[in-house]
Design a protein around this motif. Structure first.
Motif, short mmCIF file in Angstrom:
data_model
loop_
_atom_site.label_atom_id
_atom_site.label_comp_id
_atom_site.label_asym_id
_atom_site.label_seq_id
_atom_site.Cartn_x
_atom_site.Cartn_y
_atom_site.Cartn_z
N ARG A 49 4.59 6.31 6.56
CA ARG A 49 4.65 4.99 7.23
C ARG A 49 5.12 3.91 6.26
N TRP A 50 4.67 3.97 5.03
CA TRP A 50 5.01 2.93 4.03
C TRP A 50 6.53 2.90 3.78
N LYS A 51 7.13 4.10 3.83
CA LYS A 51 8.58 4.18 3.56
C LYS A 51 9.37 3.47 4.65
N GLU A 52 8.83 3.44 5.87
CA GLU A 52 9.52 2.84 7.02
C GLU A 52 9.10 1.40 7.27
N CYS A 53 8.03 0.97 6.67
CA CYS A 53 7.39 -0.29 7.07
C CYS A 53 8.01 -1.48 6.32
N PRO A 54 8.56 -2.47 7.05
CA PRO A 54 9.18 -3.62 6.39
C PRO A 54 8.18 -4.38 5.50
N LYS A 55 6.93 -4.44 5.94
CA LYS A 55 5.92 -5.18 5.14
C LYS A 55 5.65 -4.45 3.82
N CYS A 56 5.54 -3.14 3.89
CA CYS A 56 5.31 -2.37 2.65
C CYS A 56 6.51 -2.47 1.73
N GLN A 57 7.72 -2.39 2.30
CA GLN A 57 8.93 -2.46 1.47
C GLN A 57 9.04 -3.85 0.82
N LEU B 46 -3.77 2.69 5.90
CA LEU B 46 -3.74 1.22 5.81
C LEU B 46 -2.38 0.75 5.30
N CYS B 47 -1.96 -0.43 5.75
CA CYS B 47 -0.69 -1.01 5.32
C CYS B 47 -0.92 -1.99 4.17
N PRO B 48 -0.55 -1.59 2.95
CA PRO B 48 -0.79 -2.50 1.81
C PRO B 48 0.15 -3.71 1.82
N GLY B 49 1.20 -3.65 2.67
CA GLY B 49 2.11 -4.80 2.77
C GLY B 49 1.49 -5.96 3.52
N ASN B 50 0.43 -5.70 4.24
CA ASN B 50 -0.23 -6.75 5.01
C ASN B 50 -1.35 -7.37 4.16
N GLY C 237 -2.66 -1.36 10.18
CA GLY C 237 -1.78 -0.19 10.05
C GLY C 237 -0.32 -0.64 10.09
N CYS C 238 0.56 0.17 9.54
CA CYS C 238 1.98 -0.21 9.45
C CYS C 238 2.62 -0.36 10.84
N THR C 239 2.22 0.51 11.79
CA THR C 239 2.86 0.48 13.11
C THR C 239 2.14 -0.44 14.09
ZN ZN Z 1 2.99 -1.05 5.86
#
Ligand code: ZN
Ligand code: ACM
Length: 554
Positions: A350-358, A312-316, A293-295
């Protein structure tokens, strides 16, 4: 003395029983049915069935006929595979096909559509009952028609009016969805559900297996996932009242159970389409793997209803690895050509705030295009990864209509639920579509106006008559060519408020009857008043089978 009386009664009982007449006007209504009620062939105990006993698939369908005739009427038929003179005959192949082949000698015979492969011809005349089918599945469809035509009563014999039925389904996809994630239903209940689908000529069970409120599919490589992800500590009472039952709730399906259900379904000509809903609706998985998860969590298996903003965090990079492990095992267990990856209701907060997603958005080079937000495009990237993964395994991806939002790749199939518009747009773009709009197909909605007369539900109002009125091909919006992309329709049974098997079947029936006629019968043959009359016999059948249903019809 009592014994003597009882013996006399037993000896005389068959003579006291009456002959009763079958009625082939069943649900769903066959495409063509010609009946001459002035002449009958009488079916009696001891009569034989001729069939090709060397084909176990044919034999299985013959057994179904024998079992169901006895169960409903007490009449016992015999298996007499080699008796050319038997009054009941299962014949593989259509005489008309042979003629057509002769005419076109030298030419390649036209390929049969899937619907034509399910066709059957049922004939009753003075020589008896003949069932002709191109494939054993046609025998199954014919036997279900006979089952629904039978009197439901212990009888001495069954009068079959002279009849010719020529039948095949309208749509290739005829489904129903069951949400086994909000509530878990045992494999035996799934079998009953499959039996009901088979009775109505359906050929697809869409099995919703994972949710915020519980993960129900065993993944061998991740043993903790189902063990822990299936259990919520408590469940909210009513509609998110803030009051909880305080009881742990769980249950999941082992891969062995899934395989057994796949086989059970296949024997009834139903394909099971499993759904892993991603990347939203994932609290069950996030509880076990909070790093996805993003957080970073912690995340409970959700005890309330609604849509979680944690997804789910797609940045991970671990996320895609996780999804491919899960969906890889799903493909091992379910042979279905179609695999459902969900894709609905994935909030992007969450994706908008998440450094990994960005960072992932930058890495992928996603650009504002005025149509799709960057985070919508990020979800599309996940979809495409999964579609590619499935395609390498020879499978086609189905997604809820949100998958259109970032652009859908060629092979993807759209399940249109937020109305029919998503399906219409997808068909115009030449994507295959399954229609299941809330307006006509959401059987978690109430079916009676008086909400208080029904068990607590999610709300809405979808009576039988409205389901019956559904036209999946949307001729007002789609050209004939575009209509071909509509594979069919299904009803969806979400189970936030449906916790017990009786409630499942109460919600399903008789709305399944209505959708079955949408799925199977050509529009010209449909007639609601006539359907409503035929429904009375189905109610008797449900009573006999001990299946719950809603007795009132609106
Ligand atoms: Zn994320
Ligand atoms: C859905 O009803 N969320 C597909």
């Amino acid at each position: 003395m009592k014994k003597i009386l009882l013996s006399i009664l037993l000896v005389c009982a068959p003579a006291l029983m009456m002959a009763e007449r079958a009625d082939f006007h069943v649900i769903p209504m066959p495409q063509s049915i010609q009946t001459d009620d002035s002449q009958v062939f009488t079916l009696q105990t001891g009569m034989g069935i001729a069939y090709d006993a060397s084909d176990p698939e044919v034999a299985r369908n013959v057994q179904f006929l024998r079992q169901w005739v006895e169960e409903l009427t007490g009449v016992k038929l015999q298996l007499t595979p080699d008796d050319q003179k038997a009054p009941i005959r299962f014949v593989l192949g259509f005489p008309t096909d042979k003629k057509a082949k002769k005419v076109k000698k030298g030419q390649k015979p036209a390929e049969l559509t899937e619907q034509q492969q399910e066709a059957y011809i049922l004939t009753v005349d003075q020589s008896g009952l003949t069932i002709a089918a191109r494939k054993p599945v046609g025998f199954f469809r014919a036997v279900q028609t006979i089952r629904k035509a039978l009197p439901i009563k212990a009888v001495s014999s069954i009068e079959l009016p002279f009849t010719t039925i020529t039948d095949e389904p309208r749509f290739v996809y005829r489904g129903a969805m069951l949400d086994c994630a909000r509530h878990y239903f045992s494999p035996d209940v799934i079998k009953q559900y499959l039996d009901m689908l088979a009775l109505h000529g359906c050929n697809q069970l869409h099995w919703h297996l994972t949710e915020d409120q519980g993960w129900r599919f065993e993944v061998k490589a991740l043993p903790e996932l189902a063990k822990k992800g299936s259990v919520r500590e408590k469940t909210v009472l009513g509609r998110n009242t803030g009051v909880y039952d305080g009881l742990p709730y769980g249950g999941y399906y082992t891969q062995a159970e899934c395989r057994e259900l796949v086989n059970y379904a296949a024997e009834r000509y139903i394909n099971i389409i499993p759904e892993i809903d991603l990347p939203g609706h994932m609290m069950g998985a996030l509880h076990v793997f909070p790093n996805l998860g993003c957080t970073g969590g912690p995340y409970p298996v959700w005890p309330i209803w609604g849509v979680s903003r944690d997804v789910l965090c797609p940045g991970n990079p671990e996320t895609l690895k996780f999804l491919k492990t899960v969906v890889g095992e799903l493909c091992d267990v379910f042979p279905s050509k179609f695999i459902h990856i969900g894709g609905d209701e994935c909030p992007k907060d969450r994706w908008k705030e998440c450094p990994k997603c960005q960072a992932k958005i930058k890495e992928l080079g996603l650009k504002e295009d005025g149509k799709h937000s960057l985070t919508d495009q990020l979800q599309t990237w996940v979809n495409h990864e999964m579609e590619q993964f499935l395609s390498e395994r020879g499978r086609d991806m189905i997604g809820w209509d949100e998958v259109l939002e970032g652009g859908l790749t060629e092979g993807g199939i759209v399940m249109s639920w937020r109305g029919s518009q998503g399906g219409i747009e997808a068909a115009k773009q030449h994507h295959r579509v399954i229609m299941t709009p809330t307006s006509h197909c959401y059987i978690d909605y109430y079916q009676l106006k008086d909400a208080g007369a029904q068990p607590l539900g999610i709300g809405g109002y979808l009576p039988v008559s409205k389901v019956y009125s559904f036209e999946p091909q949307q001729p007002e919006a789609l050209s004939e060519e575009e209509q071909k992309y509509i594979l069919g329709a299904q009803v969806n049974l979400w189970t936030e408020y449906v916790a017990y098997p009786e409630h499942v079947f109460y919600m399903l029936l008789p709305r399944l009857d209505a959708i079955s006629e949408v799925q199977w019968t050509q529009p010209a043959q449909k007639n609601y008043d006539n359907f409503r009359e035929r429904l009375n016999h189905m109610f008797k059948l449900y009573d006999k089978l001990g299946i719950a249903y809603c007795h009132k019809v609106e």
